[in-house]
Design a protein around this motif. Structure first.
Motif, PDB file in Angstrom:
ATOM      1  N   HIS A  25       0.815  -1.220   0.000  1.00 41.30           N
ATOM      2  CA  HIS A  25       0.000   0.000   0.000  1.00 41.30           C
ATOM      3  C   HIS A  25       0.848   1.269   0.000  1.00 41.30           C
ATOM      4  O   HIS A  25       0.339   2.344  -0.310  1.00 41.30           O
ATOM      5  N   SER A  26       2.142   1.164   0.315  1.00 40.57           N
ATOM      6  CA  SER A  26       3.006   2.340   0.259  1.00 40.57           C
ATOM      7  C   SER A  26       3.471   2.644  -1.166  1.00 40.57           C
ATOM      8  O   SER A  26       3.985   3.721  -1.430  1.00 40.57           O
ATOM      9  N   LEU A  27       3.278   1.697  -2.076  1.00 39.52           N
ATOM     10  CA  LEU A  27       3.650   1.924  -3.479  1.00 39.52           C
ATOM     11  C   LEU A  27       2.708   2.938  -4.105  1.00 39.52           C
ATOM     12  O   LEU A  27       1.510   2.941  -3.806  1.00 39.52           O
ATOM     13  N   PRO A  28       3.196   3.784  -4.985  1.00 41.39           N
ATOM     14  CA  PRO A  28       2.301   4.698  -5.707  1.00 41.39           C
ATOM     15  C   PRO A  28       1.248   3.889  -6.482  1.00 41.39           C
ATOM     16  O   PRO A  28       1.514   2.783  -6.949  1.00 41.39           O
ATOM     17  N   ALA A  29       0.055   4.448  -6.605  1.00 39.52           N
ATOM     18  CA  ALA A  29      -1.051   3.743  -7.255  1.00 39.52           C
ATOM     19  C   ALA A  29      -0.694   3.301  -8.678  1.00 39.52           C
ATOM     20  O   ALA A  29      -1.067   2.207  -9.102  1.00 39.52           O
ATOM     21  N   THR A  30       0.058   4.120  -9.396  1.00 38.35           N
ATOM     22  CA  THR A  30       0.419   3.745 -10.767  1.00 38.35           C
ATOM     23  C   THR A  30       1.304   2.509 -10.782  1.00 38.35           C
ATOM     24  O   THR A  30       1.220   1.710 -11.708  1.00 38.35           O
ATOM     25  N   TYR A  31       2.134   2.336  -9.757  1.00 42.90           N
ATOM     26  CA  TYR A  31       2.963   1.126  -9.677  1.00 42.90           C
ATOM     27  C   TYR A  31       2.106  -0.087  -9.335  1.00 42.90           C
ATOM     28  O   TYR A  31       2.297  -1.158  -9.890  1.00 42.90           O
ATOM     29  N   ARG A  32       1.162   0.097  -8.405  1.00 44.35           N
ATOM     30  CA  ARG A  32       0.299  -1.036  -8.032  1.00 44.35           C
ATOM     31  C   ARG A  32      -0.549  -1.486  -9.219  1.00 44.35           C
ATOM     32  O   ARG A  32      -0.906  -2.652  -9.324  1.00 44.35           O
ATOM     33  N   GLN A  33      -0.855  -0.574 -10.123  1.00 39.93           N
ATOM     34  CA  GLN A  33      -1.704  -0.913 -11.262  1.00 39.93           C
ATOM     35  C   GLN A  33      -0.924  -1.369 -12.487  1.00 39.93           C
ATOM     36  O   GLN A  33      -1.467  -2.076 -13.328  1.00 39.93           O
TER      37      GLN A  33
END
Length: 124
Positions: A25-33
């Motif tokens: 959850h600490s990863l930027p949303a663009t990385y998680r996606q």
């Protein structure tokens, strides 16, 4: 994710499922996606990271070289983390502060470059 764009993220805790969930959850949303995160074969990564965003790999693949490099840089540049030095600290808060300073200093040139490119050419 472009292999030229990297950000170092950090979360406090162990590699159990709770700590791994905080890391995800600490990863930027663009990385998680859109990014694939390469890790070792630790069980909590398999449980927490989505299958299409996670690659469990061994060291022989070379895909974990970047994090090994960063771990080595962290040990070398932050002597307070090395037990046999005069600057070793017994306070957990001091260790966390040193790690966060390293993460900030590591990410700063990339952020400054992105700001410069945005302001001068509209790229990024």
């Amino acid at each position: 994710m472009s292999t030229r764009k990297r950000s170092l993220v950090n979360t406090n805790g162990d590699r159990a499922e709770v700590g791994t969930r905080r890391l995800w959850h600490s990863l930027p949303a663009t990385y998680r996606q859109g990014a694939v995160c390469y890790t070792d074969f630790w069980e909590s990564y398999v449980k927490v990271f989505p299958h299409n965003r996670h690659g469990a790999v061994g060291k022989e693949t070379g895909l974990t070289n970047l994090i090994e490099k960063i771990n080595n840089m962290l040990r070398q540049r932050s002597s307070r983390l090395v037990r046999k030095t005069l600057s070793f600290s017994k306070k957990w808060e001091n260790h966390l502060g040193a790690i966060w300073k390293f993460v900030h200093d590591y990410n700063l040139p990339s952020l400054l470059l992105q700001d410069y490119l945005r302001s001068n050419s509209g790229i990024v």
